[in-house]
Design a protein around this motif. Sequence first.
Motif, short mmCIF file in Angstrom:
data_model
loop_
_atom_site.label_atom_id
_atom_site.label_comp_id
_atom_site.label_asym_id
_atom_site.label_seq_id
_atom_site.Cartn_x
_atom_site.Cartn_y
_atom_site.Cartn_z
N UNK A 175 0.84 -1.19 0.00
CA UNK A 175 0.00 0.00 0.00
C UNK A 175 0.87 1.24 0.00
N UNK A 176 0.24 2.40 -0.04
CA UNK A 176 0.97 3.66 -0.02
C UNK A 176 0.11 4.69 0.69
N UNK A 177 0.61 5.24 1.78
CA UNK A 177 -0.11 6.27 2.51
C UNK A 177 0.87 7.09 3.33
N UNK A 178 0.43 8.25 3.77
CA UNK A 178 1.28 9.17 4.53
C UNK A 178 0.66 9.44 5.88
N UNK A 179 1.51 9.53 6.92
CA UNK A 179 1.02 9.86 8.26
C UNK A 179 -0.06 8.88 8.71
N UNK A 180 0.25 7.60 8.62
CA UNK A 180 -0.76 6.57 8.89
C UNK A 180 -0.18 5.48 9.80
N UNK A 181 -0.51 5.52 11.11
CA UNK A 181 -0.01 4.47 12.01
C UNK A 181 -0.43 3.07 11.58
N UNK A 207 0.72 -0.55 7.94
CA UNK A 207 0.98 -1.98 7.74
C UNK A 207 -0.30 -2.79 7.64
N UNK A 208 -1.43 -2.24 8.15
CA UNK A 208 -2.71 -2.93 8.04
C UNK A 208 -3.18 -3.00 6.59
N UNK A 209 -2.62 -2.12 5.75
CA UNK A 209 -2.98 -2.11 4.33
C UNK A 209 -1.98 -2.86 3.48
N UNK A 210 -0.93 -3.38 4.12
CA UNK A 210 0.06 -4.16 3.39
C UNK A 210 -0.43 -5.60 3.25
N UNK A 231 9.14 -9.95 -11.57
CA UNK A 231 8.44 -9.62 -10.33
C UNK A 231 7.96 -8.18 -10.36
N UNK A 232 6.77 -7.97 -9.83
CA UNK A 232 6.19 -6.63 -9.75
C UNK A 232 5.48 -6.49 -8.42
N UNK A 233 5.06 -5.27 -8.15
CA UNK A 233 4.29 -5.04 -6.92
C UNK A 233 3.04 -4.25 -7.26
N UNK A 234 1.90 -4.79 -6.85
CA UNK A 234 0.62 -4.13 -7.06
C UNK A 234 0.41 -3.15 -5.92
N UNK A 235 0.44 -1.84 -6.23
CA UNK A 235 0.19 -0.80 -5.23
C UNK A 235 -1.32 -0.61 -5.11
N UNK A 236 -1.89 -1.13 -4.01
CA UNK A 236 -3.36 -1.18 -3.91
C UNK A 236 -4.00 0.19 -3.76
N UNK A 237 -3.29 1.17 -3.21
CA UNK A 237 -3.89 2.49 -3.02
C UNK A 237 -4.01 3.25 -4.33
N UNK A 238 -3.14 2.94 -5.29
CA UNK A 238 -3.17 3.65 -6.57
C UNK A 238 -3.42 2.72 -7.75
N UNK A 294 -4.80 10.88 -2.65
CA UNK A 294 -5.23 10.18 -1.44
C UNK A 294 -4.04 9.53 -0.74
N UNK A 295 -3.13 8.99 -1.53
CA UNK A 295 -1.98 8.27 -0.97
C UNK A 295 -0.96 9.20 -0.35
N UNK A 296 -0.87 10.45 -0.84
CA UNK A 296 0.21 11.35 -0.44
C UNK A 296 -0.24 12.48 0.48
N UNK A 297 -1.54 12.60 0.71
CA UNK A 297 -2.06 13.66 1.57
C UNK A 297 -1.97 13.22 3.02
N UNK A 298 -1.19 13.93 3.83
CA UNK A 298 -0.98 13.49 5.21
C UNK A 298 -2.19 13.72 6.11
N UNK A 299 -3.21 14.43 5.59
CA UNK A 299 -4.43 14.62 6.36
C UNK A 299 -5.53 13.64 5.94
N UNK A 300 -5.23 12.76 4.99
CA UNK A 300 -6.23 11.83 4.48
C UNK A 300 -6.39 10.66 5.45
N UNK A 301 -7.58 10.54 6.02
CA UNK A 301 -7.80 9.50 7.02
C UNK A 301 -8.19 8.15 6.40
#
Length: 874
Positions: free
Chosen positions: A581-587, A590-593, A637-644, A702-709
């Motif tokens: 996953x990809x997110x900013x300011x998100x404790x 890892x729940x999205x990994x 090998x690749x990685x699927x970024x689920x947020x984007x 959504x992935x890069x906004x640190x205020x996005x909950x």
Amino acid sequence: MSGTSVLTKQKINKKDSDINHKEIDIEVLTKSASRVIAPLWSISTFAARNPWMGLEKHSFDRVAAWLKNSRNVDIYPSASMIISAKSNGEIDETYIKMGLQRWIDSHSFKIPRETLEQYCHSALKLDSLPSYLLSSQKLKVLAEEFSGLNTDSIDHSMQPISSRIDIEGGKRLVDLLDYHMIMWCKLYLDDSQAGWKMPNREEGFYRAWQRLIQYDPALSKKQRKHLIGFPKEAKLALKKAIFALEIPESQIQGYLEGHLLSLPGWAGMMLWRSRQSSQEQELLTEYLAVRVSMEYALIKPYLPLHNQQSESEVSVVPLIASWLHWGGLSIEDWSKLSVAEQNEYLTFAYQFNDMVRRKICLEAWEQTYSEQLCQKIGAKQREADDKKSKLAQFVFCIDVRSEPFRRQLEKEGPFETIGIAGFFGVPIATSELGSNHSHPSLPVISKPQHIIKESVNDYELKSYQQRKSAVNSLTYTFKMMKQNVLSSLLLPELSGPWLSLQMVARSFVPKKANRFIRNLRETWLRKPNTALTLNHDKNIEAELPVGFSAEEKVKYVREALKLMGLTENFASLVVICGHGSQSTNNPYASALECGACGGASGGFNARVLATLCNLPEVRAELSSEGIEIPEKTVFVAAEHKTTVDELDWIYVPELSETAQEAFNYIQAILPKVSQRANSKRLALLPNFKSVFKDPNAEAHRFAEDWSEIRPEWGLARNAAFIIGQRELTKDCDLEGRVFLHNYDWKQDESGELLANIIAGPGTVSQWINLQYYASTVAPHYYGSGNKAMQTVTSGIGVMQGNASDLLTGLPWQSVMESDHEAFHSPLRLLIVIQAPSKYVERLLNNDSSLREKVQNNWVRFASVEPDGHWINWN
């Protein structure tokens, strides 16, 4: 000798109070009591867990009743959730009627059937009783004339004794006990935040606490005095406290369970830590020793307490009101009934209670979804089409977020997509370049067998470590200055301008700001291209073997290919896709990994497997076994970024001509696949309103906004796990709610593959399902509240404020669409296996754990016969 379980009713012998505490086996009692909680690992490696994993020997309904009675925790969906599901067409009323008939048939009442059914059908609308009825003076008079209903006695052994004592401020003494325990747990478990560590921590929780408690200003001198003379060993201290509190022998286990359930988060962390290291294997016992000793010190002035059990009298007013509201009776009708008839009516109303009604609705909800899924995949099984050549084959994690992306990908070309657990069968711990630590990259139910390291030549490694050390030194210096009394006064002057500029940029132009910060960091670090230590290296000292032996390389590739069902008809290009996953300011990042990788990204595992599959020596050995991988076939090998919803290429070796053609085609169509997948996924987010915005650009915002909950929904709305060939579900819009694992029963004569899928991915899927379920139906107990109000504590988890339990589940934003509307549908996982019934019968006979889960309704179970016939096994 064993304590009374809180789930086992047993009359208490008064002579038990005269116990010989020296004979109590504290280890056995603690282990037995620990089943009521689940281990909780650090939030930095958050992986979904089943909060009731130790209780599956009991039925779901029994555990639900016990939790309601003992902790006032309700684990059935609320009436509002059920009413909303009905309005959305998710619950077929036919199944509610069928469930009601089964319930009535299983009971015996001396009331006309027609009267019962009228009452029940009306009550199952789940509307509340009118307040005017509940406050009616006439009903109160009728209730006073009735002698009342007595329920089973309440066993207080399932609660700490301190829960029965009120103190000033309208609180209970147990609240004060919890406050003290939270403080001591934070101090002991702190992993990174405290400037000063707990003294004597290396001696263990209990010994460290015992040395400090005599100086604790939060306790009075008299309270501290009560703890003088307690043994230095935790087991003996716990025995002494239990004996001093005069807990009857048959109530001890229930008493300990009550203490564990008071703070299940902190207790769960202690349980997890006790299983990770031999040095802390007694940690849960130490936790109980500290807690029960503290309870003794706080409660001593109130002793002795009596009336361990009491009769609970049911309020008659709402029972009579229910017959007036749902049963269509008038007060005159009620008054005409004989005393015996009134008693029968009240007994029925008491038994057909709110929990029973919602249980019937939950089962109807689940049956409706099962029927809808059955109709989607079709009454007749699709035949595999092996004649058409595939341009490429993609191997994805079974994660529900992969399903919509796979569907969009299949629309764009002659591709085959395959589902398998995202660690791809390689039981490894990963160690990134320059790191002295490793991370288990496999399901948390398993232990890694190997460490795989990234490596470069000595010069590049030294240069990279120097740059990384400089970055880490800055972070460390900043942290130390914050924690030092004098330097913290100077820190705002030094860091203020930079941090202010960063805050403004991240708030108003988050996408550009994060790209700038990320590029700056990457430019400075300049991580070199790395190789993997796949060959076993005896010269490297580590807890686990570094790399694989020649036999192990072949073994893991063979097993992975068989689990995928990919042992023939290879395409020229096979893409192993991990996901992250990809997110900013998100404790809760890892729940999205990847849950199959222990809360980490699956890209590393994908690279390991793809590299192993390309090794000539591995292919040669597989060829001798009948698995012939063509020379032109190349694994990448690749990685699927689920947020984007994008694919990042992380390992692309030299390609054959046909593989290169496939790769170029994939590169050309990926932007369209991402746009379609993002468009459908973002439309489900409540804060995405505009249909005119570019879906890909919005996904990155959504992935890069640190205020996005809520950067994405994660695995919310997961409902089923299908084990079968892709042809069974291809072209079906499963709405991102289904885990998909490839399986061909024709290649599994022994049933070993199916058993492994159930034991591994099946268990992980069930844990994910029940984690989301629990966080939705009981967010105050099993969730973690509002993200905006969380406090990251001790580097291990989150709290609400500074004195709460260590929160165990998902935040409100992961399961709720609004304050009043749930997004996740709390359904127990439906496991569907595409195989003949004899395969399923063999599986249930051989797997007692699965059989137990099915019989006790922790999962729902179905199979699809070769002719397409659907069979329900619950």
